[in-house]
Design a protein around this motif. Sequence first.
Motif, PDB file in Angstrom:
ATOM      1  N   HIS A 106     -23.197  14.197  18.835  1.00 43.70           N
ATOM      2  CA  HIS A 106     -22.320  14.487  19.968  1.00 43.70           C
ATOM      3  C   HIS A 106     -22.366  13.342  20.976  1.00 43.70           C
ATOM      4  N   PRO A 107     -21.294  13.161  21.782  1.00 43.90           N
ATOM      5  CA  PRO A 107     -21.328  12.137  22.824  1.00 43.90           C
ATOM      6  C   PRO A 107     -22.506  12.344  23.777  1.00 43.90           C
ATOM      7  N   PRO A 108     -23.147  11.257  24.220  1.00 43.93           N
ATOM      8  CA  PRO A 108     -24.343  11.384  25.066  1.00 43.93           C
ATOM      9  C   PRO A 108     -24.002  11.896  26.465  1.00 43.93           C
ATOM     10  N   PRO A 109     -24.824  12.768  27.034  1.00 47.44           N
ATOM     11  CA  PRO A 109     -24.598  13.236  28.409  1.00 47.44           C
ATOM     12  C   PRO A 109     -24.659  12.077  29.401  1.00 47.44           C
ATOM     13  N   LEU A 110     -23.951  12.245  30.499  1.00 47.44           N
ATOM     14  CA  LEU A 110     -23.945  11.250  31.570  1.00 47.44           C
ATOM     15  C   LEU A 110     -24.815  11.762  32.714  1.00 47.44           C
ATOM     16  N   VAL A 111     -25.868  11.013  33.030  1.00 44.72           N
ATOM     17  CA  VAL A 111     -26.780  11.380  34.108  1.00 44.72           C
ATOM     18  C   VAL A 111     -26.344  10.644  35.376  1.00 44.72           C
ATOM     19  N   VAL A 112     -26.038  11.407  36.415  1.00 45.18           N
ATOM     20  CA  VAL A 112     -25.574  10.848  37.691  1.00 45.18           C
ATOM     21  C   VAL A 112     -26.680  11.066  38.719  1.00 45.18           C
ATOM     22  N   ARG A 113     -27.347   9.977  39.097  1.00 42.49           N
ATOM     23  CA  ARG A 113     -28.486  10.068  40.001  1.00 42.49           C
ATOM     24  C   ARG A 113     -28.043  10.226  41.456  1.00 42.49           C
ATOM     25  N   ALA A 114     -28.846  10.962  42.203  1.00 41.39           N
ATOM     26  CA  ALA A 114     -28.561  11.144  43.626  1.00 41.39           C
ATOM     27  C   ALA A 114     -28.723   9.839  44.400  1.00 41.39           C
ATOM     28  N   ASP A 115     -29.506   8.886  43.849  1.00 44.32           N
ATOM     29  CA  ASP A 115     -29.710   7.610  44.538  1.00 44.32           C
ATOM     30  C   ASP A 115     -28.588   6.608  44.286  1.00 44.32           C
ATOM     31  N   GLY A 116     -27.554   7.015  43.523  1.00 44.44           N
ATOM     32  CA  GLY A 116     -26.398   6.156  43.281  1.00 44.44           C
ATOM     33  C   GLY A 116     -26.351   5.521  41.909  1.00 44.44           C
ATOM     34  N   SER A 117     -27.426   5.591  41.146  1.00 47.30           N
ATOM     35  CA  SER A 117     -27.431   5.019  39.800  1.00 47.30           C
ATOM     36  C   SER A 117     -26.917   6.052  38.787  1.00 47.30           C
ATOM     37  N   HIS A 118     -26.715   5.590  37.576  1.00 48.75           N
ATOM     38  CA  HIS A 118     -26.271   6.495  36.506  1.00 48.75           C
ATOM     39  C   HIS A 118     -26.671   5.906  35.164  1.00 48.75           C
ATOM     40  N   GLU A 119     -26.669   6.757  34.139  1.00 46.59           N
ATOM     41  CA  GLU A 119     -27.041   6.307  32.799  1.00 46.59           C
ATOM     42  C   GLU A 119     -26.511   7.293  31.767  1.00 46.59           C
ATOM     43  N   LEU A 120     -26.292   6.808  30.568  1.00 42.91           N
ATOM     44  CA  LEU A 120     -25.956   7.663  29.439  1.00 42.91           C
ATOM     45  C   LEU A 120     -27.240   7.990  28.685  1.00 42.91           C
ATOM     46  N   ALA A 121     -27.477   9.268  28.465  1.00 41.69           N
ATOM     47  CA  ALA A 121     -28.719   9.703  27.813  1.00 41.69           C
ATOM     48  C   ALA A 121     -28.544   9.672  26.299  1.00 41.69           C
ATOM     49  N   HIS A 122     -28.618   8.477  25.724  1.00 38.19           N
ATOM     50  CA  HIS A 122     -28.492   8.321  24.285  1.00 38.19           C
ATOM     51  C   HIS A 122     -29.722   8.898  23.582  1.00 38.19           C
ATOM     52  N   PRO A 123     -29.539   9.553  22.434  1.00 40.96           N
ATOM     53  CA  PRO A 123     -30.695  10.073  21.690  1.00 40.96           C
ATOM     54  C   PRO A 123     -31.507   8.917  21.111  1.00 40.96           C
ATOM     55  N   PRO A 124     -32.822   9.095  20.913  1.00 43.13           N
ATOM     56  CA  PRO A 124     -33.653   8.011  20.368  1.00 43.13           C
ATOM     57  C   PRO A 124     -33.286   7.617  18.945  1.00 43.13           C
ATOM     58  N   SER A 125     -32.702   8.546  18.175  1.00 43.77           N
ATOM     59  CA  SER A 125     -32.268   8.215  16.812  1.00 43.77           C
ATOM     60  C   SER A 125     -31.006   9.013  16.502  1.00 43.77           C
ATOM     61  N   PRO A 126     -30.072   8.426  15.732  1.00 47.60           N
ATOM     62  CA  PRO A 126     -28.835   9.150  15.402  1.00 47.60           C
ATOM     63  C   PRO A 126     -29.137  10.434  14.636  1.00 47.60           C
ATOM     64  N   ALA A 127     -28.322  11.440  14.838  1.00 48.52           N
ATOM     65  CA  ALA A 127     -28.483  12.720  14.150  1.00 48.52           C
ATOM     66  C   ALA A 127     -27.131  13.197  13.632  1.00 48.52           C
ATOM     67  N   LEU A 128     -27.165  13.890  12.518  1.00 50.27           N
ATOM     68  CA  LEU A 128     -25.927  14.397  11.931  1.00 50.27           C
ATOM     69  C   LEU A 128     -25.504  15.696  12.596  1.00 50.27           C
ATOM     70  N   PRO A 129     -24.215  15.989  12.596  1.00 48.11           N
ATOM     71  CA  PRO A 129     -23.742  17.259  13.153  1.00 48.11           C
ATOM     72  C   PRO A 129     -24.234  18.446  12.327  1.00 48.11           C
ATOM     73  N   PHE A 130     -24.160  19.632  12.907  1.00 40.63           N
ATOM     74  CA  PHE A 130     -24.415  20.857  12.162  1.00 40.63           C
ATOM     75  C   PHE A 130     -23.421  20.962  11.009  1.00 40.63           C
ATOM     76  N   GLY A 131     -23.880  21.487   9.888  1.00 41.10           N
ATOM     77  CA  GLY A 131     -23.006  21.655   8.739  1.00 41.10           C
ATOM     78  C   GLY A 131     -23.121  20.548   7.721  1.00 41.10           C
ATOM     79  N   LEU A 132     -23.886  19.504   8.051  1.00 41.54           N
ATOM     80  CA  LEU A 132     -24.093  18.391   7.119  1.00 41.54           C
ATOM     81  C   LEU A 132     -25.548  18.343   6.646  1.00 41.54           C
ATOM     82  N   ASP A 133     -26.187  19.517   6.618  1.00 42.36           N
ATOM     83  CA  ASP A 133     -27.593  19.572   6.208  1.00 42.36           C
ATOM     84  C   ASP A 133     -27.810  19.096   4.781  1.00 42.36           C
ATOM     85  N   TRP A 134     -26.774  19.206   3.954  1.00 41.49           N
ATOM     86  CA  TRP A 134     -26.913  18.830   2.548  1.00 41.49           C
ATOM     87  C   TRP A 134     -27.176  17.331   2.379  1.00 41.49           C
ATOM     88  N   LEU A 135     -26.961  16.563   3.450  1.00 38.97           N
ATOM     89  CA  LEU A 135     -27.259  15.134   3.374  1.00 38.97           C
ATOM     90  C   LEU A 135     -28.752  14.854   3.549  1.00 38.97           C
TER      91      LEU A 135
END
Length: 353
Positions: free
Chosen positions: A240-269
Amino acid sequence: MRAPVFPAWPTALCPGLVAAAGVAVLDVVLGAEVGLLPLFAVGPALTACCSPARRVVTCGFVSLLLCAAVAVYDDLLFTRRGVVALISVAAVTAASAVAAHARVQHERRATRHRLISEFVQSVILAPVPQDTAPARVAASYVSAAEDARIGGDFYEVVPARGNVRVVIGDVQGKGLGAVRTATVMLSAFRMSAHDADDLAEVAGKMSGALGRRGVDEQFVTAVLAELDPAGRLTLLSFGHPPPLVVRADGSHELAHPPSPALPFGLDWLEQDPPEPSRVALADGDRVLLYTDGLAEARNAEDAFYPLVQRVALLRGDSLDDCLVRLRTDVHVHTNSGVDDDSALLLMEYGAAK
C-alpha cells in the motif's frame, strides 16, 4: 396557523400550457396561411420533461382542444391540414406520456439505488470515532462510480487495549465484487482488532478471511496501524502507499516500510511477512493514510497529484477541514473529479495530559 398547501400540478403543467396558448395566439395573429397547427404538439412534449405521464396526458388533452378550436377558427377542422394536426398532437401526447412514465420509473429506481447505497455505506463504512485516545481521527471517502457512495476502498478505527488500531485498504477491481471483498476484510479486522496480541495477528485473520472467500486473481493492498499512548506508531504495510507523517514542528516524511510486502491475496507467492515499521509521534503530529485514488490522481498533463508538496493543507484547522481542503485541491488538480475510489484517514496524536 398552518399555511395552506396548494397542489403542485398546475405549476408542473405551466410550460406546456403556456406553449399551447402561445401557439394559439400566434395562429390567430399571423393567420391560417402560416400553418402553426402542428406546433400544438409542443405542449405535451415540454411537459414530459419534468412531469409524470398523467400530467402529460392532461396537457395533451388541453392542447388537442386548443388545436381543434383554432382549426375551427381557421375553417380547417375537417381539412387534411386540420386532421393531420390533430393526429400529430394526439400521437406526440401518447409518445410523450410513455417517455414520461419511463423517466419517472428510472428516477424512482435511481432513488432506491441511492438509498440502498447509502445504507450499505453506513454498514460497511460506519462513521469513525473522532476522539479515540490517544488520537483524534477524521475520514473521507469518494467513489469514482457515478451516483455511487461505496466502492472497493475501506477504512476502520478500533480502540484496543488502551491503543487505537486502524486499517485502510484498496481492493483490486471495481463493482459489487470489490464491495463484497471490502466487507470481508473489514469484518475480519473488526472481529480481531479488539483482542489480537499485535498487528501481525490481525493481518493473519484478514488474510485467512480473504482466502476462505475463495476469490481468484483478486488482491487487497492495505496498511494496518497501531498507536499507543506514548506516541509509538506501528505500521504494517501490504503493498500500500506509505502514510504521510506531518510533524507539528513543520517537518514531514513518508513512512516507507523497511521491506516491500505483497498485498493480501498473494500468499501463494510465499513471500516473507512484512516487517513492522515504527514511528515516534510527538503531541500534535498528524498521520495521513490514503489509497492510490489520491496518490495516482492525474491532471491533464498526466502528472500525479503532488501530495508531499501539498502537506501544508494538512496543518492547522480541524482534521475534517483539512480533508475538505485536500479534496478541493485534488479536484482542482484533476479538473474533472477522480477516476478511482479514494479513501482518506487523518489521525492526530494527543499526548496524555
